[in-house]
Design an enzyme around this catalytic site. Sequence first.
Site, short mmCIF file in Angstrom:
data_model
loop_
_atom_site.label_atom_id
_atom_site.label_comp_id
_atom_site.label_asym_id
_atom_site.label_seq_id
_atom_site.Cartn_x
_atom_site.Cartn_y
_atom_site.Cartn_z
CD GLU A 93 -2.78 -0.96 2.54
OE1 GLU A 93 -3.69 -1.77 2.66
OE2 GLU A 93 -2.53 -0.07 3.39
CB CYS A 109 2.36 7.17 3.74
SG CYS A 109 2.74 5.95 4.99
CB CYS A 116 5.06 -5.24 8.93
SG CYS A 116 6.20 -4.47 10.09
CB CYS A 120 2.12 -3.16 15.83
SG CYS A 120 3.77 -2.45 15.73
CB CYS A 123 -0.51 -2.78 12.76
SG CYS A 123 -0.03 -2.48 11.04
CB CYS A 340 -0.69 0.79 8.18
SG CYS A 340 0.68 -0.06 7.53
S1 SF4 Z 1 2.43 -0.49 12.80
FE1 SF4 Z 1 2.20 -2.21 11.34
S2 SF4 Z 1 3.57 -1.73 9.62
FE2 SF4 Z 1 4.16 -0.41 11.35
S3 SF4 Z 1 5.78 -1.55 12.43
FE3 SF4 Z 1 3.85 -2.13 13.42
S4 SF4 Z 1 3.17 -4.00 12.33
FE4 SF4 Z 1 4.74 -3.01 11.07
#
Ligand code: SF4
Length: 349
Positions: A93, A109, A116, A120, A123, A340
């Site tokens: 994205e 962005c 990833c 997190c 996320c 995200c």
């Molecule tokens: S917010 Fe999402 S994209 Fe950003 S570091 Fe954490 S898991 Fe990875």
Amino acid sequence: MSERIHLLDLSPDRLEALLGELGEPAYRGRQILSWAFKRHVRDFESMTDLPAELRARLGTRLRVRAATELARTRSPGGTTKLLLGWGDGATTESVMIPAPGAEARRTVCLSTQVGCDVGCRFCASGIGGSSRDLSVGEVLEQAVVVAETLAGRGERLSHVVFMGMGEPLANYDVTVEAVRRLNTDWGLGIAQRRITVSTVGLPKQIDRLAGEGLQITLALSLHAPNDALRAELIPWAEGISLEVLLPACRRYLRETGREVTLEYCLLAGVNDGEAHAAELAAIALDLRAHVNLLMYNPVAGLPYERPSRNRAIGFLHRLRAVGARAHLRESRGLAADAACGQLRRRVGK
Ligand code: SF4
């Protein structure tokens, strides 16, 4: 997958060397990159001031663009999110964020990885981990695609943030090379001070970045003001205490003279209490850092919620009351799969 090399994966030196092999003068390199970055052409055929024979030969070895646009959403505020597909089936994205009102700021962005690994808990991009790093060309192409979209509306790309999918400092060499090339006059010519690289906090890479001689902003995605809560929200943070991370940020400030910003995503009932504000303010004051508060965009299937606007404003006032510099970033993308990784999930890629 095509075997042709991505033009934007080539450094200018490598491009000039390739042109030399083809018996062409070095200045053609600048000509070609100017077409790709500034005039946003998608193939060599469109580079009309190159000899036709050279265009054909380049087209058999290189490709100017590699991505296919799979989806696009636009929120009422103008935030535009693009889902790009790469030749191997990977998707990422990229987001264009306009400043509110008449301000001319237009920010892209960028993603640096497919998915990833940081994971997190709140996320969508972290779900499923990371399948690969993006190349320099793939990172740069995202900026070019957004610059092209803006040019179609008579607008210019002015700022770049590396805050999309992925941990930029886990794809360190690509991130730094992309920053340098975005900044050059034959690239997009974005001033270094208008480029921000975010990290969840990798102290060794922060130290390395401090020594690169760049004038970019480092954004630390803090999201929790103490180790226990950080480890809960950000699995990678478990082995990296604030005692180690914050001194690395201080060194970055000292070496570069550039301020570190603290990104803090407000999650209702999780990190938005009075005590959290006090802890966060202490960190911000110590680092002389600016705090960007973000209102969480809920992700289907994840247990986190967005706090009320009043609660978020209360949190902001607590920071400011003790002298910390802070802003509440208004989310302009609720209607556009704004968090995200959300568009990618919705489209099922
Ligand atoms: S917010 Fe999402 S994209 Fe950003 S570091 Fe954490 S898991 Fe990875």
